[in-house]
Motif scaffolding. Structure first.
Motif, PDB file in Angstrom:
ATOM      1  N   THR A 236     -17.838 -11.817 -12.243  1.00  0.00           N
ATOM      2  CA  THR A 236     -16.497 -12.321 -12.523  1.00  0.00           C
ATOM      3  C   THR A 236     -15.396 -11.436 -11.947  1.00  0.00           C
ATOM      4  N   PRO A 237     -15.467 -10.095 -12.068  1.00  0.00           N
ATOM      5  CA  PRO A 237     -14.393  -9.273 -11.480  1.00  0.00           C
ATOM      6  C   PRO A 237     -14.236  -9.483  -9.972  1.00  0.00           C
ATOM      7  N   GLU A 238     -15.368  -9.569  -9.262  1.00  0.00           N
ATOM      8  CA  GLU A 238     -15.281  -9.787  -7.814  1.00  0.00           C
ATOM      9  C   GLU A 238     -14.674 -11.157  -7.507  1.00  0.00           C
ATOM     10  N   ARG A 239     -15.096 -12.178  -8.279  1.00  0.00           N
ATOM     11  CA  ARG A 239     -14.535 -13.516  -8.061  1.00  0.00           C
ATOM     12  C   ARG A 239     -13.028 -13.521  -8.283  1.00  0.00           C
ATOM     13  N   LEU A 240     -12.571 -12.824  -9.301  1.00  0.00           N
ATOM     14  CA  LEU A 240     -11.133 -12.755  -9.556  1.00  0.00           C
ATOM     15  C   LEU A 240     -10.403 -12.011  -8.440  1.00  0.00           C
TER      16      LEU A 240
END
Length: 302
Positions: A236-240
């Motif tokens: 999720t952090p990378e996607r954000l």
């Protein structure tokens, strides 16, 4: 491009030529804005490289696509799909080849100027000549410059691959001077964008076009980031981080005024809409960067 163009055609009444031009113009992600931000973020190195490549390549692709579309939409133009593909392929391949050849030559030249001043000015002059010469031969000047810069940055590998006797280039002084130039470019960009921000409220039609364009940008960026994160196994952090890295910049501001200058119908509000898109996307990125950086800071503490 497709989402913004479809919204402009079916919701705002633009012609397909004007809608496609708007989509191409607003698809650019500003490298001069993204790259300095990435250097300060707590992202893993691989993610920073990926996002750097993303913002760098869009500059080249958008300019080439925009120029091609302007030629297609010009009065009396008749370009087939095959000729368009051949023109783009030739533009990219010739640009890469010119950048590679000039880059290899300049590795040798920089080693001769290792202990002399003004190496950056000489390099900048060669880059300008390379860009102008590439465009003269209808090649991609941006891609040629990008290729030459990549050759210089990886001079050690190219030197070994081509069995060059000259030592690798120390690019630290070039990067230090380039940082100063980047500061001036970013400052000029915000001044240029501010010139198009009207003192009064936008008309209802332009507000609608702005909302459609911004919705297309946000939706496409989020959907593309989510799809890539799933395929690449990112969290999720990378996607954000992929989602928020979408600031528009100087190229959008410059290109937005060109169609109206060529009297293409329906393109008169592009410059004002683009100015608001630039400001809003930079605000979204800034807020997202702060929140994401706090997340990585908490992870490091944990």
């Amino acid at each position: 491009v497709l989402l913004v163009a479809a919204g402009g055609m079916y919701l705002c009444g633009l012609t397909w030529q004007a809608a496609l031009l708007l989509g191409v113009i607003l698809s650019n992600i500003s490298g001069p804005v993204v790259l300095p931000v990435l250097q300060k973020m707590r992202l893993p190195a691989s993610e920073r490289y990926l996002l750097s490549l993303d913002s760098t390549l869009t500059d080249v692709l958008v300019v080439v696509a925009f120029v091609t579309l302007m030629e297609i939409t010009a009065p009396g133009a008749s370009i087939s799909g095959s000729s368009l593909f051949n023109a783009l392929l030739g533009s990219f391949s010739i640009g890469i080849m010119l950048g590679l050849v000039v880059g290899l030559f300049w590795i040798r030249a920089l080693t001769l100027m290792a202990n002399r001043s003004l190496a950056y000015n000489a390099t900048l002059g060669i880059l300008l000549i390379l860009y102008g010469g590439s465009e003269y031969f209808r090649a991609s000047g941006g891609l040629a410059v990008l290729t030459m810069a990549m050759v210089l940055a990886n001079s050690e590998r190219f030197r070994q691959f081509f069995a060059m006797k000259s030592p690798a280039v120390d690019t630290r002084s070039l990067k230090a001077t380039h940082t100063e130039f980047t500061f001036f470019i970013r400052t000029f960009f915000f001044v240029y964008a501010g010139l198009f921000l009207p003192a009064k409220a936008l008309p209802a039609a332009e507000i609608g076009l702005l909302c459609v364009a911004l919705a297309g940008i946000l939706l496409s960026r989020y959907a593309g980031s989510a799809a890539f994160a799933r395929l690449a196994g990112r969290g999720t952090p990378e996607r954000l981080s992929y989602s928020i890295m979408m600031p528009r910049g100087l190229i959008v501001a410059v290109l937005a005024g060109v169609p109206a200058a060529h009297a293409i119908p329906g393109t008169e509000p592009f410059a004002r809409v683009a100015a608001f898109v630039i400001v809003l996307t930079n605000i979204i990125m800034s807020v997202g960067v702060v929140l994401l950086d706090r997340h990585y800071a908490r992870q490091q503490v944990a």
